[in-house]
Write a protein that holds these residues in place. Structure first.
Motif, PDB file in Angstrom:
ATOM      1  N   GLU A  20      48.604  -4.393  42.973  1.00 63.83           N
ATOM      2  CA  GLU A  20      49.834  -3.717  42.567  1.00 63.83           C
ATOM      3  C   GLU A  20      51.018  -4.156  43.422  1.00 63.83           C
ATOM      4  OE1 GLU A  20      50.711  -1.536  40.184  1.00 63.83           O
ATOM      5  OE2 GLU A  20      48.738  -1.412  39.220  1.00 63.83           O
ATOM      6  N   LYS A  21      50.763  -4.440  44.677  1.00 61.60           N
ATOM      7  CA  LYS A  21      51.809  -4.873  45.601  1.00 61.60           C
ATOM      8  C   LYS A  21      52.089  -6.367  45.517  1.00 61.60           C
ATOM      9  CE  LYS A  21      52.562  -1.083  48.173  1.00 61.60           C
ATOM     10  NZ  LYS A  21      53.901  -0.493  48.417  1.00 61.60           N
ATOM     11  N   GLY A  22      51.179  -7.113  44.906  1.00 59.95           N
ATOM     12  CA  GLY A  22      51.317  -8.562  44.913  1.00 59.95           C
ATOM     13  C   GLY A  22      50.996  -9.175  46.260  1.00 59.95           C
ATOM     14  N   ILE A  23      50.112  -8.511  47.009  1.00 58.55           N
ATOM     15  CA  ILE A  23      49.736  -8.979  48.342  1.00 58.55           C
ATOM     16  C   ILE A  23      48.474  -9.826  48.251  1.00 58.55           C
ATOM     17  CG2 ILE A  23      49.019  -8.263  50.661  1.00 58.55           C
ATOM     18  CD1 ILE A  23      50.470  -5.613  50.146  1.00 58.55           C
ATOM     19  N   ASP A  24      48.488 -10.964  48.905  1.00 57.20           N
ATOM     20  CA  ASP A  24      47.319 -11.846  48.939  1.00 57.20           C
ATOM     21  C   ASP A  24      46.866 -11.969  50.388  1.00 57.20           C
ATOM     22  OD1 ASP A  24      45.309 -13.580  48.276  1.00 57.20           O
ATOM     23  OD2 ASP A  24      46.609 -15.342  48.120  1.00 57.20           O
ATOM     24  N   VAL A  25      45.722 -11.405  50.692  1.00 55.28           N
ATOM     25  CA  VAL A  25      45.158 -11.448  52.038  1.00 55.28           C
ATOM     26  C   VAL A  25      43.832 -12.191  51.985  1.00 55.28           C
ATOM     27  CG1 VAL A  25      44.242 -10.043  53.936  1.00 55.28           C
ATOM     28  CG2 VAL A  25      46.263  -9.281  52.686  1.00 55.28           C
ATOM     29  N   PRO A  26      43.600 -13.131  52.887  1.00 55.40           N
ATOM     30  CA  PRO A  26      42.296 -13.807  52.911  1.00 55.40           C
ATOM     31  C   PRO A  26      41.164 -12.789  53.026  1.00 55.40           C
ATOM     32  CG  PRO A  26      43.840 -14.929  54.360  1.00 55.40           C
ATOM     33  CD  PRO A  26      44.516 -13.661  53.918  1.00 55.40           C
ATOM     34  N   ARG A  27      40.102 -13.019  52.255  1.00 54.74           N
ATOM     35  CA  ARG A  27      39.004 -12.057  52.215  1.00 54.74           C
ATOM     36  C   ARG A  27      37.709 -12.676  52.729  1.00 54.74           C
ATOM     37  NH1 ARG A  27      39.836  -9.721  46.038  1.00 54.74           N
ATOM     38  NH2 ARG A  27      42.084  -9.357  46.224  1.00 54.74           N
ATOM     39  N   VAL A  28      36.923 -11.835  53.359  1.00 54.31           N
ATOM     40  CA  VAL A  28      35.565 -12.188  53.757  1.00 54.31           C
ATOM     41  C   VAL A  28      34.645 -11.243  53.007  1.00 54.31           C
ATOM     42  CG1 VAL A  28      33.910 -12.342  55.643  1.00 54.31           C
ATOM     43  CG2 VAL A  28      36.316 -12.933  56.038  1.00 54.31           C
ATOM     44  N   GLU A  29      33.814 -11.781  52.135  1.00 56.02           N
ATOM     45  CA  GLU A  29      32.905 -10.949  51.362  1.00 56.02           C
ATOM     46  C   GLU A  29      31.706 -10.545  52.225  1.00 56.02           C
ATOM     47  OE1 GLU A  29      33.167  -9.730  48.209  1.00 56.02           O
ATOM     48  OE2 GLU A  29      35.213 -10.540  48.198  1.00 56.02           O
ATOM     49  N   VAL A  30      31.476  -9.260  52.295  1.00 63.58           N
ATOM     50  CA  VAL A  30      30.353  -8.714  53.058  1.00 63.58           C
ATOM     51  C   VAL A  30      29.287  -8.280  52.056  1.00 63.58           C
ATOM     52  CG1 VAL A  30      29.624  -6.950  54.695  1.00 63.58           C
ATOM     53  CG2 VAL A  30      31.926  -7.930  54.865  1.00 63.58           C
ATOM     54  N   ASP A  31      28.131  -8.913  52.122  1.00 63.42           N
ATOM     55  CA  ASP A  31      27.053  -8.630  51.173  1.00 63.42           C
ATOM     56  C   ASP A  31      26.239  -7.437  51.667  1.00 63.42           C
ATOM     57  OD1 ASP A  31      24.868  -8.598  49.452  1.00 63.42           O
ATOM     58  OD2 ASP A  31      24.769 -10.785  49.306  1.00 63.42           O
ATOM     59  N   LEU A  32      26.475  -6.299  51.052  1.00 62.11           N
ATOM     60  CA  LEU A  32      25.767  -5.087  51.465  1.00 62.11           C
ATOM     61  C   LEU A  32      24.281  -5.170  51.155  1.00 62.11           C
ATOM     62  CD1 LEU A  32      28.295  -2.340  50.277  1.00 62.11           C
ATOM     63  CD2 LEU A  32      28.215  -3.556  52.459  1.00 62.11           C
ATOM     64  N   THR A  33      23.928  -5.857  50.084  1.00 64.10           N
ATOM     65  CA  THR A  33      22.520  -5.940  49.694  1.00 64.10           C
ATOM     66  C   THR A  33      21.704  -6.730  50.708  1.00 64.10           C
ATOM     67  OG1 THR A  33      22.832  -7.951  48.349  1.00 64.10           O
ATOM     68  CG2 THR A  33      23.165  -5.820  47.264  1.00 64.10           C
ATOM     69  N   LYS A  34      22.370  -7.597  51.470  1.00 63.23           N
ATOM     70  CA  LYS A  34      21.694  -8.368  52.509  1.00 63.23           C
ATOM     71  C   LYS A  34      21.843  -7.725  53.890  1.00 63.23           C
ATOM     72  CE  LYS A  34      22.165 -12.845  50.165  1.00 63.23           C
ATOM     73  NZ  LYS A  34      22.733 -14.214  50.253  1.00 63.23           N
ATOM     74  N   GLY A  35      22.488  -6.581  53.928  1.00 63.33           N
ATOM     75  CA  GLY A  35      22.651  -5.887  55.195  1.00 63.33           C
ATOM     76  C   GLY A  35      23.675  -6.506  56.123  1.00 63.33           C
ATOM     77  N   GLU A  36      24.599  -7.309  55.579  1.00 64.24           N
ATOM     78  CA  GLU A  36      25.580  -7.966  56.445  1.00 64.24           C
ATOM     79  C   GLU A  36      26.506  -6.962  57.136  1.00 64.24           C
ATOM     80  OE1 GLU A  36      25.830 -12.207  53.966  1.00 64.24           O
ATOM     81  OE2 GLU A  36      27.570 -10.857  54.034  1.00 64.24           O
ATOM     82  N   HIS A  37      26.639  -5.766  56.561  1.00 62.14           N
ATOM     83  CA  HIS A  37      27.482  -4.737  57.185  1.00 62.14           C
ATOM     84  C   HIS A  37      26.808  -4.109  58.400  1.00 62.14           C
ATOM     85  CE1 HIS A  37      24.699  -2.824  54.508  1.00 62.14           C
ATOM     86  NE2 HIS A  37      25.085  -1.600  54.828  1.00 62.14           N
ATOM     87  N   LYS A  38      25.526  -4.411  58.621  1.00 65.40           N
ATOM     88  CA  LYS A  38      24.802  -3.900  59.776  1.00 65.40           C
ATOM     89  C   LYS A  38      24.588  -4.970  60.846  1.00 65.40           C
ATOM     90  CE  LYS A  38      24.283   0.201  57.996  1.00 65.40           C
ATOM     91  NZ  LYS A  38      25.059   1.352  58.543  1.00 65.40           N
ATOM     92  N   ALA A  39      25.087  -6.173  60.586  1.00 73.88           N
ATOM     93  CA  ALA A  39      24.941  -7.256  61.559  1.00 73.88           C
ATOM     94  C   ALA A  39      25.754  -6.950  62.810  1.00 73.88           C
ATOM     95  CB  ALA A  39      25.402  -8.576  60.943  1.00 73.88           C
ATOM     96  N   PRO A  40      25.275  -7.343  63.991  1.00 76.57           N
ATOM     97  CA  PRO A  40      25.979  -7.033  65.243  1.00 76.57           C
ATOM     98  C   PRO A  40      27.442  -7.449  65.244  1.00 76.57           C
ATOM     99  CG  PRO A  40      23.796  -7.883  65.715  1.00 76.57           C
ATOM    100  CD  PRO A  40      24.001  -8.052  64.231  1.00 76.57           C
ATOM    101  N   GLN A  41      27.743  -8.631  64.679  1.00 72.10           N
ATOM    102  CA  GLN A  41      29.120  -9.099  64.701  1.00 72.10           C
ATOM    103  C   GLN A  41      30.026  -8.248  63.813  1.00 72.10           C
ATOM    104  OE1 GLN A  41      26.453 -10.776  63.740  1.00 72.10           O
ATOM    105  NE2 GLN A  41      26.841 -12.160  61.990  1.00 72.10           N
ATOM    106  N   PHE A  42      29.458  -7.696  62.733  1.00 66.44           N
ATOM    107  CA  PHE A  42      30.281  -6.815  61.903  1.00 66.44           C
ATOM    108  C   PHE A  42      30.438  -5.453  62.555  1.00 66.44           C
ATOM    109  CE2 PHE A  42      31.160  -3.705  58.610  1.00 66.44           C
ATOM    110  CZ  PHE A  42      32.239  -4.306  57.967  1.00 66.44           C
ATOM    111  N   LEU A  43      29.397  -4.956  63.184  1.00 62.27           N
ATOM    112  CA  LEU A  43      29.470  -3.658  63.852  1.00 62.27           C
ATOM    113  C   LEU A  43      30.479  -3.668  64.999  1.00 62.27           C
ATOM    114  CD1 LEU A  43      25.702  -2.632  63.894  1.00 62.27           C
ATOM    115  CD2 LEU A  43      27.522  -1.715  62.428  1.00 62.27           C
ATOM    116  N   GLU A  44      30.793  -4.842  65.513  1.00 66.96           N
ATOM    117  CA  GLU A  44      31.851  -4.935  66.523  1.00 66.96           C
ATOM    118  C   GLU A  44      33.211  -4.631  65.907  1.00 66.96           C
ATOM    119  OE1 GLU A  44      31.728  -8.679  68.466  1.00 66.96           O
ATOM    120  OE2 GLU A  44      29.735  -8.367  69.340  1.00 66.96           O
ATOM    121  N   LEU A  45      33.349  -4.881  64.597  1.00 64.15           N
ATOM    122  CA  LEU A  45      34.593  -4.572  63.896  1.00 64.15           C
ATOM    123  C   LEU A  45      34.630  -3.110  63.469  1.00 64.15           C
ATOM    124  CD1 LEU A  45      34.885  -7.699  61.564  1.00 64.15           C
ATOM    125  CD2 LEU A  45      36.075  -7.292  63.727  1.00 64.15           C
ATOM    126  N   ASN A  46      33.520  -2.624  62.959  1.00 65.38           N
ATOM    127  CA  ASN A  46      33.429  -1.234  62.507  1.00 65.38           C
ATOM    128  C   ASN A  46      32.056  -0.696  62.880  1.00 65.38           C
ATOM    129  OD1 ASN A  46      33.511   1.246  61.291  1.00 65.38           O
ATOM    130  ND2 ASN A  46      33.925   0.498  59.231  1.00 65.38           N
TER     131      ASN A  46
END
Length: 202
Positions: A20-46
């Motif tokens: 809606e804003k016309g904003i383009d931000v580079p994205r990193v896809e996090v695959d939840l089905t592979k547990g990438e959101h639980k990886a140590p490097q991601f947990l350092e972010l959140n």
């Protein structure tokens, strides 16, 4: 900036908001089905292991979809999706909270207590998911009555983040078999209006 996102309603809310804003931000896809959101490097972010996550150029991390949207609104105030004046801002905040608590949260509970993906995050109670599923029609019926005055969008005459929240809740509900009752014509007309916006395909 870099946006960590993936499947799920909260990432979808941010993507729609950016479109809606016309904003383009580079994205990193996090695959939840592979547990990438639980990886140590991601947990350092959140540390909660949840998406979306916005990382600013100087390293500051912002989590939570609405917090990310508020930050982007401050950078790109037009179009104003949190309200263009004090009254509209108050109304948008009110209606976004109502949409989150009454509808988004109810449908989210169905997902959390029935989808195996959440089994490691919380103790699931399938019976609770079913009681929440039974509550969904009444939640939408409440909104149907509220917008029976003919206003085009949930918070008034301008499209806002409240429409994004409620529409994504409808999208999530359809995925989990908690559809909007056909009889609620006001909600269906509103949802059709929102889904015709290009941002819906973000």
């Amino acid at each position: 900036m870099k946006l960590y996102c993936g499947i799920g309603p909260n990432s979808y809310r941010v993507r729609i908001f950016m479109a809606e804003k016309g904003i383009d931000v580079p994205r990193v896809e996090v695959d939840l089905t592979k547990g990438e959101h639980k990886a140590p490097q991601f947990l350092e972010l959140n540390s909660l292991g949840q998406i979306p996550v916005l990382v600013l150029d100087h390293g500051t991390v912002i989590t939570e979809s609405i917090a990310i949207c508020r930050y982007l609104e401050a950078l790109h105030p037009t179009p104003a999706l949190f309200g263009s004046d004090a009254v509209r801002q108050g109304k948008v905040e009110m209606w976004n909270r109502r949409a989150e608590i009454e509808i988004f949260g109810t449908i989210g509970s169905i997902a959390q207590h029935s989808d195996p993906m959440f089994a490691e995050r919380l103790v699931q109670f399938p019976a609770f998911a079913e009681t929440q599923r039974e509550a969904v029609p009444a939640k939408w019926a409440w909104l149907d009555r509220e917008i029976a005055d003919g206003r085009p969008f949930i918070a008034g005459d301008q499209y806002s983040v409240a429409d994004i929240t409620a529409a994504v809740a409808a999208w999530l509900g359809a995925f989990f078999g908690a559809d909007i009752p056909d009889s609620l014509v006001n909600v269906h007309h509103w949802l059709d209006r929102v889904q015709k916006r290009p941002s819906w395909n973000a």
